[in-house]
Each structure stands twice: as C-alpha cells, then as structure tokens.
Design a protein around this motif. Structure first.
Motif, PDB file in Angstrom:
ATOM      1  N   CYS A 169       1.053  -1.525  -0.086  1.00  0.00           N
ATOM      2  CA  CYS A 169       0.325   0.060   0.055  1.00  0.00           C
ATOM      3  C   CYS A 169       0.695   1.164   0.324  1.00  0.00           C
ATOM      4  O   CYS A 169       1.705   0.927   0.897  1.00  0.00           O
ATOM      5  CB  CYS A 169      -0.866   0.099   1.639  1.00  0.00           C
ATOM      6  N   ASN A 181       0.468   3.988   0.949  1.00  0.00           N
ATOM      7  CA  ASN A 181       0.183   5.195   2.419  1.00  0.00           C
ATOM      8  C   ASN A 181       0.495   4.452   3.445  1.00  0.00           C
ATOM      9  O   ASN A 181       1.184   5.175   3.519  1.00  0.00           O
ATOM     10  CB  ASN A 181      -1.830   5.464   2.234  1.00  0.00           C
ATOM     11  N   CYS A 182       0.049   3.399   3.519  1.00  0.00           N
ATOM     12  CA  CYS A 182       0.877   3.342   4.876  1.00  0.00           C
ATOM     13  C   CYS A 182       1.987   1.920   5.075  1.00  0.00           C
ATOM     14  O   CYS A 182       2.184   0.848   5.572  1.00  0.00           O
ATOM     15  CB  CYS A 182      -1.023   2.792   5.406  1.00  0.00           C
ATOM     16  N   CYS A 209      -7.589  -0.131   0.641  1.00  0.00           N
ATOM     17  CA  CYS A 209      -6.170  -0.539   1.395  1.00  0.00           C
ATOM     18  C   CYS A 209      -7.473  -1.650   2.395  1.00  0.00           C
ATOM     19  O   CYS A 209      -7.856  -0.511   3.598  1.00  0.00           O
ATOM     20  CB  CYS A 209      -5.407  -0.153   2.242  1.00  0.00           C
ATOM     21  N   HIS A 218      -5.610  -2.207   5.395  1.00  0.00           N
ATOM     22  CA  HIS A 218      -5.123  -1.530   6.708  1.00  0.00           C
ATOM     23  C   HIS A 218      -5.098  -0.424   6.808  1.00  0.00           C
ATOM     24  O   HIS A 218      -5.671  -0.003   7.853  1.00  0.00           O
ATOM     25  CB  HIS A 218      -3.653  -2.138   6.570  1.00  0.00           C
ATOM     26  N   CYS A 219      -5.227   0.714   6.341  1.00  0.00           N
ATOM     27  CA  CYS A 219      -5.218   1.860   6.483  1.00  0.00           C
ATOM     28  C   CYS A 219      -6.976   2.582   5.614  1.00  0.00           C
ATOM     29  O   CYS A 219      -6.800   3.635   5.685  1.00  0.00           O
ATOM     30  CB  CYS A 219      -4.048   2.710   5.868  1.00  0.00           C
TER      31      CYS A 219
HETATM   32 ZN   LIG Z   1      -2.967   1.291   3.330  1.00  0.00          ZN
END
Ligand SMILES: [Zn+2]
Length: 86
Positions: A53, A55-56, A75, A77-78
């Motif tokens: 990802c 972003n994260c 995502c 996760h985030c």
């Molecule tokens: Zn993410």
C-alpha cells in the motif's frame, strides 16, 4: 497521487508462475529448485519494495492487487484507496 505500478503486479504474477513451474519441475530435475529459489527471492524483493500500500506500506496479496486493477479498491489496513497505474 501515489499508486502501485501495474507492470510491477504483472512482474509479480510472472515470478509466481515461474516459481510454481520450477518447483513442479524440480521434483523431476532437482537443479530447477535453484531457479525456483531465485524466482522466490526476486518475488520477495519485488513484493517488499513495490507491491505494498503506497499510503501505509501494508501488505496486499497478488489476488487483491489484480482485483484492484479493474475495481475500486481500498487498503484493508488504512482504508485509503489504492490506485494502480499502467
Ligand atoms: Zn494502506
């Protein structure tokens, strides 16, 4: 905007397929296991550097990234949307 490269995903799929073929072939001709190890290592490096990802940095598996190519994908996760570039 940050994105994952579609080419990197294709390369990842290619490495995974080659790994599968050489592992299967290695049962008949063991030197193929050496190539399998090389493909696996290449895949791990690619995965760590590119197939995360943006972003994260969270891990996404290839199935999900292939899905992301054609669909809106977030995502796990985030929650940020993951864009796949060509
Ligand atoms: Zn993410």
């Amino acid at each position: 905007m940050k994105s994952i490269s579609g080419k990197d995903i294709n390369l990842g799929i290619t490495l995974a397929v080659l790994f599968g073929i050489t592992i299967a072939g290695g049962c008949i001709k063991w030197p193929l296991f050496v190539f399998a190890a090389i493909f696996l290592f290449s895949y791990i490096v690619l995965d760590r550097k590119k197939l995360r990802c943006p972003n994260c940095g969270g891990f996404e598996n290839l199935d999900r990234l292939m899905y992301a190519k054609k669909h809106v994908f977030h995502c796990m996760h985030c929650g940020e949307r993951i864009n796949i570039s060509e």
